[in-house]
Scaffold this active site. Sequence first.
Site: not given
Length: 215
Positions: A138, A140
């Site tokens: 991901d 972040d």
Amino acid sequence: MAEALARHTMVKASVAGWAVVMSRHPELASEPTIDGWARAGHPLIVRRPACSDAAGMIPLGLPLPPSHGKRRIALALAPADIIASAAPPTLADAAAAAPAHWQETIGLLLQLLPETLTFGSLAWQHLTGLPYLSDSSDLDLLWPLSPARHADTLPSDIGRIAKQAPMRLDGEIVGRTGGVQWRELIGADEDEVLVKGPAGVISTTRAAFLSGNLS
């Protein structure tokens, strides 16, 4: 210092303080990366305190890269053992460590809010040089909240970028009392949201959080 350090603050431990940590957690001594963490100048990240944390200690996390088991290690240091602290790196500074197919999305995010910070795999790869990023990583992020500047539309603007992004966008919009997961803020003004602060979680409405008027 424990009260002054917000969640996601990056800190560095003294070599002596790290030796105390390693003696307290002998099960970690077999991992050379962990044993030499402070000597390498690598940071730790401030986390929310847990019930098991001793009073007066600063709760910290050390996430390891996938090649080292992708473990998330919870630690704590005495304030005197912290020799430096700083905000997470800006997305602009960390961008060079990102894969090529992330760059267009990163450019859009920086156009939206140049002050955006990053604290996940991209940040750790940028700060340590270790291979944290993988095909499933991901992105972040922390978006500083400024009620005077498009605060009300920020969640939906992030959402539009997220729909086209090659990675999942995760993270929080951060106000003076803490952060809210950005997806929670796409909704009606009266919707309840959870604000994660240094000492715990409080609830408020979407409108109150985005305006900065928390009760």
